[in-house]
Design a protein around this motif. Structure first.
Motif, PDB file in Angstrom:
ATOM      1  N   THR A 325       0.737  -1.181  -0.028  1.00 17.96           N
ATOM      2  CA  THR A 325      -0.073  -0.086   0.056  1.00 17.96           C
ATOM      3  C   THR A 325       0.996   1.216   0.190  1.00 17.96           C
ATOM      4  O   THR A 325       1.933   1.282   0.728  1.00 17.96           O
ATOM      5  N   TYR A 327       0.762   5.619  -0.725  1.00 18.01           N
ATOM      6  CA  TYR A 327       0.094   6.714  -0.402  1.00 18.01           C
ATOM      7  C   TYR A 327       1.266   7.900  -0.717  1.00 18.01           C
ATOM      8  O   TYR A 327       2.067   7.926   0.076  1.00 18.01           O
ATOM      9  N   TYR A 329       1.461  12.218  -1.528  1.00 18.93           N
ATOM     10  CA  TYR A 329       0.867  13.725  -1.626  1.00 18.93           C
ATOM     11  C   TYR A 329       2.027  14.733  -2.095  1.00 18.93           C
ATOM     12  O   TYR A 329       2.974  14.721  -1.690  1.00 18.93           O
ATOM     13  N   HIS A 345      -3.092  13.744  -5.116  1.00 21.18           N
ATOM     14  CA  HIS A 345      -3.012  12.751  -4.096  1.00 21.18           C
ATOM     15  C   HIS A 345      -3.045  11.514  -5.050  1.00 21.18           C
ATOM     16  O   HIS A 345      -3.893  11.262  -5.918  1.00 21.18           O
ATOM     17  N   LEU A 347      -3.005   7.079  -4.388  1.00 16.21           N
ATOM     18  CA  LEU A 347      -3.034   5.814  -3.615  1.00 16.21           C
ATOM     19  C   LEU A 347      -3.030   4.629  -4.389  1.00 16.21           C
ATOM     20  O   LEU A 347      -3.776   4.184  -5.460  1.00 16.21           O
TER      21      LEU A 347
END
Length: 599
Positions: A325, A327, A329, A345, A347
């Motif tokens: 996973t 993520y 920004y 953003h 993901l």
């Protein structure tokens, strides 16, 4: 007739037991270093015994001899302090693994080197490295240390680098309403600071924990003065840029052994990267013009968590499942021409599973399947998609020293954040450049075959690879009604490539020879096939503590879809080194660059 057998006792002066220096396993080979290598005092010298590797003690680097991307594990741990602190007398064995697990699929790893160490009560390591290059006018200094034992250790390093350069450059742009051509000279200065600290702890026999922090700060300044013409008017350009970046990352790694053949890994990374770029352009056309200043600030935060489970079975099968996973920004602020604040953003959720097993006594197969979900938001624009990944392969150990592998891989490459930015990033009033937030990843099908053979100090390898890529992200240009040139990106490119490669290495009595040759064919959509040859030759000879080494590399053509550059001379260097101790080298390096001509 009767025969009577009687036993006799004979006293021998000594007994010498000779074992094999390597043996084949289902996924690769295991190598055992000689007594001479273990007593060398330098792990990079010791690893030179392994014919599938190219180990350089001067640069402290190790790579696969056939050029494949390789990951280094220490006792099976992917978070480690590297090869440099290792005392070669502690090396039990070195595994070269050619059937790579599913958890390395996303990184494109093709080969793994796993160094297994003996336990020790206490060890210390300290090193100071420095280097100065001329006429490149660059250099660095870097101290390292590690102290600990087989259960717990602490590693750290820091470095400072500096560089100066002066270059000549030229630029030419032809558009329906704009013809611009200029040339000049640029001067560049850069500074770089880097540090890292790592602690490793074997909590129990079945639990391993590592924590790692790393930081970097760099600064680069560039000044460029150019003269030329724009639409047959004299043009003068004074361009200065100032780039500063700061990076901090923290990593936590945990590994648990359920049994000898079953384990779980957890891997977490956080990074904070900040970059500030200021560009100032003063452009005058026939005495008229002005100054444009643009500041581009990028703040990027990235968090990654990976969980992996693997199990080996009694029938030589191996299962590997897990997920990653990620993520990120990005905050991009631009002031100057076209002020904007851009937030992006992203993901990524990647789930994978892989299995390898034996089809026959020496024949191994492997299959890996992954599915990636991507969700992006570029300011108010949202975009989501799924993308699969696939890898298939078969590996055959023909003999203890000869093996071959065939493989197929389907992968995709996502667009960079800069390509997704919908705002103008150009400081030139006649040029507009922005990204496309609806870009998709490019897709690639890769087919490969390779074979390797080694015996004594000789290593041979050959490979064939073929790739087909589609939806490649390419820049496209439009001319607006007011004559301004607009540049953006679309998924519209297609590309095919073919490579035939051969490599050979030979090490005997202080002499080393490495040759790597490749014939490449690139197939472009608009202009068809373009061919080029690449070659590298390394020769070295040691006389006690003194070594002389020369390297030649050559590529006859550098091709793009719309250009072809011919190289007339190879790039070469000559290195003299003297080892005061196994880890203390003095190096003198001479370098020559090749001459190019464009067609």
């Amino acid at each position: 007739m009767n025969f009577t057998l009687e036993t006799r006792s004979i006293m021998l002066d000594n007994v010498v037991v000779k074992g094999r220096s390597s043996r084949a396993i289902s996924k690769g080979h295991i190598f055992y270093l000689s007594k001479k290598a273990k007593e060398s005092g330098n792990p990079f010298i010791a690893l030179q015994e392994i014919p599938l590797l190219y180990s350089d003690p001067v640069s402290e680097s190790v790579r696969s001899s056939d050029g494949q991307s390789m990951m280094v594990l220490i006792d099976g741990m992917r978070v480690n302090s590297g090869i440099s602190p290792i005392d070669p007398s502690r090396i039990k064995s070195v595994e070269i693994i050619d059937v790579v697990g599913a958890k390395y699929m996303r990184q494109g790893i093709k080969r793994i080197m796993n160094i297994k160490l003996k336990k020790t009560s206490l060890y210390t390591y300290a090193q100071l490295s420095t280097r100065a290059d001329y006429p490149e006018k660059s250099g660095f200094v870097m101290p390292k240390f590690e102290i600990g034992n087989s259960r717990m250790s602490l590693y750290g390093d820091a470095s400072f680098g500096i560089g100066h350069s002066r270059k000549e450059n030229s630029y030419k742009l032809i558009a329906p309403k704009l013809v611009k051509e200029y040339s000049g000279e640029s001067r560049e200065k850069n500074y770089d600071y880097d540090y890292s600290l790592m602690t490793k702890w074997h909590i129990t026999e079945k639990d391993y924990l590592a924590a790692y922090i790393q930081g970097n700060a760099s600064k680069e300044t560039n000044g460029n003065i150019s003269f030329g013409e724009q639409n047959k008017h004299r043009i003068t350009r004074d361009n200065t840029s100032d780039y500063r970046s700061h990076l901090f990352s923290a990593t936590a790694y945990y590994k648990h052994l359920f049994s000898k053949n079953e384990e779980m890994e957890a891997y977490a990374v956080y990074s904070d990267n900040r970059a500030d770029n200021t560009n100032s352009l003063e452009e005058n056309v026939s005495g008229n013009g002005g100054v444009n200043t643009q500041k581009y600030n990028n703040d990027r935060k990235l968090m990654t968590f990976t969980l992996d489970y693997s199990k080996d079975f009694d029938n030589d099968g191996s299962l590997n499942i897990g997920n990653e996973t990620q993520y990120s920004y990005d905050r991009i602020e631009n002031t100057g021409i076209g002020n904007y604040l851009f937030g992006h953003h992203r993901l990524n959720e990647f789930v994978f599973a892989g299995y390898s097993g034996m089809l026959a006594r020496k024949l191994t197969y492997d299959a890996t399947l992954g599915m990636e979900y991507v969700s992006m938001k570029s300011d108010s624009i949202s975009h989501h998609y799924f993308k699969p990944r696939l890898s298939l392969g078969m590996y055959y150990n023909i003999t203890n020293s000869m093996s071959t592998r065939i493989s197929y891989t389907y992968s995709n490459t996502p667009p960079s954040v800069a390509m997704l930015n919908p705002y103008n990033t150009s400081a030139d009033t006649l040029l507009v450049s922005h990204g496309n937030p609806f870009l998709m990843p490019s897709k690639t099908h890769s087919f490969g075959w390779n074979a390797s053979y080694f015996r004594g100090g000789i290593g041979l390898g050959t490979s064939i690879s073929y790739g087909m890529s589609s939806d490649i992200i390419e820049p496209v240009h439009f001319v607006k009604d007011n004559g301004v040139l607009l540049t953006t990106y679309y998924n519209m490119g297609r590309f095919r490539s073919l490579q035939l490669k051969y490599n050979m290495s030979w090490r005997v009595k202080g002499f080393f020879f490495l040759m790597d040759m490749a014939y490449n064919v690139n197939y472009y959509t608009t202009v068809g096939a373009k061919k080029h040859f690449t070659g590298m030759l390394i020769l070295s000879k040691k006389w006690g503590k003194f070594e002389a080494r020369t390297t030649f590399s050559y590529q006859n053509y550098i091709n793009t879809e719309f250009s072809r550059t011919k190289n007339y001379n190879p790039e070469s260097n000559l290195i003299f080194s003297y080892s005061f101790t196994p880890r203390h080298f003095t190096v003198n390096r001479m370098h020559k660059f090749h001459r190019q001509s464009e067609k």
